[in-house]
Scaffold this active site. Sequence first.
Site, short mmCIF file in Angstrom:
data_model
loop_
_atom_site.label_atom_id
_atom_site.label_comp_id
_atom_site.label_asym_id
_atom_site.label_seq_id
_atom_site.Cartn_x
_atom_site.Cartn_y
_atom_site.Cartn_z
N CYS A 3 0.86 -1.19 0.00
CA CYS A 3 0.00 0.00 0.00
C CYS A 3 0.90 1.24 0.00
CB CYS A 3 -0.89 0.03 1.24
SG CYS A 3 -1.89 -1.44 1.51
N ARG B 228 -12.83 -0.30 -1.87
CA ARG B 228 -11.60 0.22 -2.46
C ARG B 228 -10.40 -0.67 -2.11
NH1 ARG B 228 -9.29 0.97 -5.85
NH2 ARG B 228 -8.14 2.71 -6.69
N CYS C 181 -7.85 -2.13 -4.77
CA CYS C 181 -6.40 -1.87 -4.70
C CYS C 181 -5.62 -3.19 -4.72
CB CYS C 181 -6.05 -1.10 -3.43
SG CYS C 181 -6.15 0.68 -3.62
N HIS D 251 1.00 4.89 -1.95
CA HIS D 251 0.34 5.96 -1.19
C HIS D 251 1.23 6.67 -0.17
CE1 HIS D 251 -3.39 5.07 -3.20
NE2 HIS D 251 -3.20 3.79 -2.96
#
Lengths: 104, 287, 159
Positions: B201, B244, B248, B205
């Site tokens: 992740c 989401r 992802c 991000h």
Amino acid sequence: MSSTIRVRAVASGGTTVVQALINHPMDSGFVKNSKGKLIPPHYIEVLTFEHAGKKVFTAFWGPAVSKDPYIKFTFKGGAKGDDLKISWVDNLGKHDSLTAKLVG
Amino acid sequence: MFHSRLRAAALLAGMLGAMVLAQAPARAAPAPNPEADRLAFQAYFRKNYPAVKNSDWGNGPYALNAGMRKQWEAIMQFPPYEFALAAGEKEFNRKFANGRSYADCFPNKGIGIRQNYPYFDTKTGEVVTLGIAINRCRVANGEKPLGYKKGLLAAIETYMAHTSRGKPFDIKVPNDPRALAAYEAGKKFFYSRRGQLNFSCASCHVQKAGHRLRGDILAPALGIMAAFPIYRSKWGEMGTIQWRFVGCNKQVRSVPFKPQSKIYRDLEYFLSYMSNGVPITGPGARP
Amino acid sequence: MHAPTTTRRFTLSLLATSCLATTGLLAMPRAAFAFDAPGWPAAAFSKKTEADAIAALYGQKLTASDKIRLEAPDIAENGAVVPVSVSTTLPNVTRISLMASHNPFTLAADYVLPAGTEPAVACRLKMAKTSDVIAIVESNGKIYGARKSVKVTLGGCGG
């Protein structure tokens, strides 16, 4: 069932600014569903706005207008409390309309 | 003379290095310290994006890219989540068959409380997200539970977020080993690489926030929870953070978990805690 | 008696289908039985080039004008939702149309503005690929245009 039409129409200083959002898939006919089949075209063709019995705006739309379409325009006149009638009809003959009050 | 000294120094350094390496596995893992993590996490973003105001972190990629922000501002003149907002408010105020309603299940009648979710339930020993709390409320009142990705549950969350706008995230990790374990599990998931693309992740991000991934601008992890639920143009409807997460994970070519599975709840817990202090901006609109 | 008729009809319908298929008409967004709302410019909405759509809608040539302000993003965040707005200082505007030059059908939206309605409109369009958005303004019976290139890229996050 709540209306497919949401509108904000604000009258001030002799003009009215109208914004509307319509809940509609606006399927273009070019998009496939999860099973790989084309979703048939389904879109609004005509959207009209009437104030005091007079058409103040007509939109002709095709499949290239976005899903849940938005429109903004401005007309001269209009006062708080006046009626604004919004109507649409799509390519399958489905339709909806709403009469909203202008806000100040 | 000089060379031999240098060689000796290098040798010494090498030996020291080897000793440190040899000792490392024997060292106990540091005790979880969520607050220290949060301060370091937020300091990273504030240092790398000094122009972004605290209140803007909840606006995701739009805080970092002017061209996208302009389009978003045009969308926000009449945001497409308004239909979900109206539907969510109507449902929230509906009376269940037993005469009660959602308001009876939540602190402050459910108004202005989104920033406190997820929380750690010390009775059941698990993370309770807003979605879980909504379904618990329904089941306790004889209603069927809702799906966790979209639809009515997302609409209710839309309304509840809307009543909480501007309230900073205030997630608590109680000093309970189970809560700390849930937090650590979420943190580990966030930083672990997975999938064929071998992304974590954080790869997108944290490390690449604000950069382009093909046509998209990657959202910063700080404040990423604040805008949910979102009307995502790609979905053409309202969706939850849990949906989401599934997306992802698929995009990095890994097998996603189920919405509201333990690991996704822990992830939401960790990510929300990291955003403590960032005001709620949801419901949001994203491409 | 009935059998040959059925066969003939079947053959005809097959022929018709293959004709439609070869001319690409099957991809048209309007099914044969579709309802067309009164006043909707069906012919203009079926055109696949800018020139044909302009000819069908206005029957005249376009003049470029710097009195039209067309706002559209340089890079669309999602080709399915591209905010576009048009305004103009041209006088007596009766119509504003929007086209996307590389869409399957060029004409996207056509707005009729009676006297008293300001020559300004904003909406959201779908764009199939990188191309120009063209704004056409009908003023004093003549048509004027402005264009802007919009880059439509594939999304990295599931686009």
